[in-house]
Design an enzyme around this catalytic site. Structure first.
Site, PDB file in Angstrom:
ATOM      1  N   ASP A  15      -4.466  -2.383  -7.632  1.00 31.60           N
ATOM      2  CA  ASP A  15      -4.495  -1.196  -8.101  1.00 31.60           C
ATOM      3  C   ASP A  15      -3.797  -1.230  -9.544  1.00 31.60           C
ATOM      4  O   ASP A  15      -3.933  -0.354 -10.210  1.00 31.60           O
ATOM      5  CB  ASP A  15      -3.953   0.048  -7.317  1.00 31.60           C
ATOM      6  CG  ASP A  15      -2.566  -0.305  -6.937  1.00 31.60           C
ATOM      7  OD1 ASP A  15      -1.712  -1.380  -7.120  1.00 31.60           O
ATOM      8  OD2 ASP A  15      -1.894   0.990  -6.225  1.00 31.60           O
ATOM      9  N   SER A  16      -3.104  -2.293  -9.839  1.00 39.16           N
ATOM     10  CA  SER A  16      -2.898  -2.552 -11.303  1.00 39.16           C
ATOM     11  C   SER A  16      -3.940  -2.523 -12.281  1.00 39.16           C
ATOM     12  O   SER A  16      -3.778  -2.402 -13.342  1.00 39.16           O
ATOM     13  CB  SER A  16      -2.038  -4.104 -11.349  1.00 39.16           C
ATOM     14  OG  SER A  16      -2.603  -4.950 -10.889  1.00 39.16           O
TER      15      SER A  16
ATOM     16  N   ASP B 158      -6.476  -3.783  -3.002  1.00 37.55           N
ATOM     17  CA  ASP B 158      -5.050  -2.631  -2.731  1.00 37.55           C
ATOM     18  C   ASP B 158      -5.956  -1.344  -2.208  1.00 37.55           C
ATOM     19  O   ASP B 158      -6.971  -1.013  -2.677  1.00 37.55           O
ATOM     20  CB  ASP B 158      -4.572  -2.253  -4.093  1.00 37.55           C
ATOM     21  CG  ASP B 158      -3.157  -2.863  -4.134  1.00 37.55           C
ATOM     22  OD1 ASP B 158      -2.318  -3.329  -3.068  1.00 37.55           O
ATOM     23  OD2 ASP B 158      -2.817  -3.159  -5.415  1.00 37.55           O
TER      24      ASP B 158
ATOM     25  N   LYS C 112      -4.209  -4.580   1.251  1.00 35.27           N
ATOM     26  CA  LYS C 112      -2.712  -4.163   1.275  1.00 35.27           C
ATOM     27  C   LYS C 112      -2.215  -2.649   0.922  1.00 35.27           C
ATOM     28  O   LYS C 112      -3.121  -2.014   0.294  1.00 35.27           O
ATOM     29  CB  LYS C 112      -2.252  -4.929  -0.154  1.00 35.27           C
ATOM     30  CG  LYS C 112      -0.770  -4.731  -0.338  1.00 35.27           C
ATOM     31  CD  LYS C 112      -0.395  -5.797  -1.442  1.00 35.27           C
ATOM     32  CE  LYS C 112      -0.623  -5.444  -3.006  1.00 35.27           C
ATOM     33  NZ  LYS C 112      -0.044  -4.346  -3.620  1.00 35.27           N
TER      34      LYS C 112
ATOM     35  N   GLU D   6       1.234   0.044   0.287  1.00 32.69           N
ATOM     36  CA  GLU D   6       2.614   0.135   0.040  1.00 32.69           C
ATOM     37  C   GLU D   6       3.269   1.131   0.935  1.00 32.69           C
ATOM     38  O   GLU D   6       2.811   2.078   1.333  1.00 32.69           O
ATOM     39  CB  GLU D   6       2.730   0.950  -1.447  1.00 32.69           C
ATOM     40  CG  GLU D   6       2.128   0.072  -2.551  1.00 32.69           C
ATOM     41  CD  GLU D   6       2.295   0.563  -3.861  1.00 32.69           C
ATOM     42  OE1 GLU D   6       3.004   1.631  -3.978  1.00 32.69           O
ATOM     43  OE2 GLU D   6       1.702   0.076  -4.974  1.00 32.69           O
TER      44      GLU D   6
ATOM     45  N   GLU E  30       8.272  -6.389  -4.049  1.00 30.17           N
ATOM     46  CA  GLU E  30       8.463  -6.252  -5.541  1.00 30.17           C
ATOM     47  C   GLU E  30       9.859  -5.745  -6.163  1.00 30.17           C
ATOM     48  O   GLU E  30      10.392  -4.665  -5.184  1.00 30.17           O
ATOM     49  CB  GLU E  30       7.216  -5.441  -5.691  1.00 30.17           C
ATOM     50  CG  GLU E  30       7.121  -5.161  -7.359  1.00 30.17           C
ATOM     51  CD  GLU E  30       5.737  -4.475  -7.713  1.00 30.17           C
ATOM     52  OE1 GLU E  30       5.089  -4.346  -6.933  1.00 30.17           O
ATOM     53  OE2 GLU E  30       5.819  -4.205  -9.026  1.00 30.17           O
TER      54      GLU E  30
HETATM   55  O1  KIV Z   1      -1.585  -4.093  -8.108  1.00 32.96           O
HETATM   56  C1  KIV Z   1      -0.750  -5.149  -8.240  1.00 32.96           C
HETATM   57  O2  KIV Z   1      -0.950  -5.926  -9.109  1.00 32.96           O
HETATM   58  C2  KIV Z   1       0.137  -5.468  -7.195  1.00 32.96           C
HETATM   59  C3  KIV Z   1       0.934  -6.586  -7.451  1.00 32.96           C
HETATM   60  C4  KIV Z   1       1.846  -6.116  -8.390  1.00 32.96           C
HETATM   61  C5  KIV Z   1       1.567  -7.196  -6.203  1.00 32.96           C
HETATM   62  O3  KIV Z   1       0.294  -4.829  -6.122  1.00 32.96           O
END
Ligand code: KIV
Length: 284
Positions: A48-49, A87, A116, A118, A185
Site C-alpha cells: 500500500d506504499s 497489501d 498482508k 498490519e 518494520e
Molecule cells: O507497503 C509497503 O511497501 C510495505 C513494506 C514497507 C513492507 O508494507
C-alpha cells in the site's frame, strides 16, 4: 525461470534451519514486477506504499481495495516466479470478518497469492477468517504505516522492554493464527531478533536489523526513484530519479535544437508516392 514460489515453501525459510535469507521487493505495475522478478526476488509485495510512492498521497491510508486490485492485477499479469503478495489497505479488514474475506477475495481474484495485513493480536479473528478461506496471510508488526495517526507519525516501535515483549507476544499470536510469514518494520534489531527466534515462520525486516529471515525494501527507494525522504534503513543502489531527469532534459534539448528526430528515426514513403504528392526531394 525457476519453480514458482508458494506460501508453504516460503513458510519454511528460517535462517536458523539453514535457509538463505528471503528477498522481498515492492512492485506496483508490470515493468517494476518484471524488474524485481528478473533481479531474483523471492516475493513481490504490491504494497500500500503505492499510495505514497506512485499515487502522490502523504500516507498509505487513502488507497482503496479497488486501487490495490488494479495494481495487483498489473503485477500478476507478468506471471513472475516470485510469489505475489498484496497489501490489504486500511479499513479493508477492520470492520467485520465477512467484509475482510470479501475484500481479500477481490485481491486474490486480481492475482494475489497471499495477503498482508498490519497489526497484532487484535487482528487474529480477521487472519483466521482469511486463512480458513484458504488464502495465505503475511503479518506486519512494529511501525505499521496504516497506524500513522494512532502512532503519532512514522515512529520506531518497541523501544522499551514492555513494548518489546508486547511485539513478541503479538508475533506469536500471528504465527499461531496461521500467518506464513511476518514483516517486522521499524523496531530495534534486538527486538526483531527476539521475535525471529520466538516464531517458527520467517520474519522479513525493514528497518529491523540484520537478524530477520529476510529483508524487504520499497522499489522506488532501492532505485533512487523516490528522493524526497531517505530513512536510515534505506540503501539506494541506483540514482534513477536524477538519471531519469537528465535523460528527459537531453530529450527536451534535442527537440528544441532540432537534433531529434534524425532521418533514421523517421518513416520513409515510397519515392513514387512522394513524387505524386509533389514532395520528392523537398524534405529537410
Ligand atoms: O507497503 C509497503 O511497501 C510495505 C513494506 C514497507 C513492507 O508494507
Amino acid at each position: 525461470m525457476g519453480t514458482k514460489l508458494t506460501a508453504p515453501a516460503i513458510s519454511k525459510r528460517k535462517r536458523s534451519l539453514g535457509a538463505d535469507p528471503l528477498v522481498m521487493l515492492t512492485a506496483y505495475d508490470a515493468p517494476s514486477a518484471r524488474m524485481a522478478d528478473e533481479a531474483g526476488a523471492d516475493l513481490i509485495l504490491v504494497g500500500d506504499s503505492v499510495a505514497m510512492v506512485v499515487l502522490g498521497h502523504d500516507d498509505t491510508m487513502s488507497v482503496t481495495v479497488d486501487e490495490m486490485a488494479h495494481h495487483t492485477a498489473a503485477v500478476a499479469r507478468t506471471r513472475p516466479r516470485a510469489m505475489v503478495v498484496a497489501d490489504m489497505p486500511w479499513m479493508s479488514y477492520h470492520v467485520t470478518t465477512a467484509d475482510t474475506v470479501t475484500n481479500a477475495a477481490k485481491l486474490v481474484r486480481a492475482g494475489a497469492q497471499a495477503l498482508k495485513l498490519e497489526g497484532g493480536a487484535e487482528r487474529v479473528p480477521m487472519i483466521e477468517a482469511i486463512v480458513s478461506a484458504q488464502v495465505p496471510v503475511m503479518g506486519h508488526l512494529g511501525l505499521t504505516p496504516q497506524s500513522v495517526l494512532a502512532q503519532g507519525g512514522f515512529r520506531v516501535q518497541g523501544r522499551d522492554s514492555e513494548a518489546a515483549l508486547g511485539l513478541v507476544a503479538d508475533a506469536k499470536a500471528l504465527a499461531h493464527a496461521g500467518c506464513f510469514s511476518i514483516v517486522l518494520e521499524g523496531m530495534p534489531a534486538a527486538v526483531a531478533q527476539m521475535i525471529t527466534d520466538a516464531v517458527d515462520v520467517p520474519t522479513i525486516g525493514i528497518g529491523a536489523g540484520g537478524h530477520c529471515d529476510g529483508q524487504v525494501l520499497v522499489f522506488h527507494d532501492v532505485l533512487g526513484l523516490e528522493t524526497r525522504m531517505l530513512p536510515r534503513f534505506v540503501r539506494r543502489y541506483a540514482t534513477m530519479h536524477s538519471d531519469g531527469v537528465d535523460a528527459l532534459a537531453r530529450f527536451a534539448a534535442d527537440v528544441r535544437s532540432g537534433a531529434f528526430p534524425e532521418p533514421a528515426e523517421c518513416y520513409e514513403m515510397n519515392p513514387d508516392e512522394e513524387m505524386a504528392l509533389g514532395l520528392y526531394g523537398h524534405r529537410g
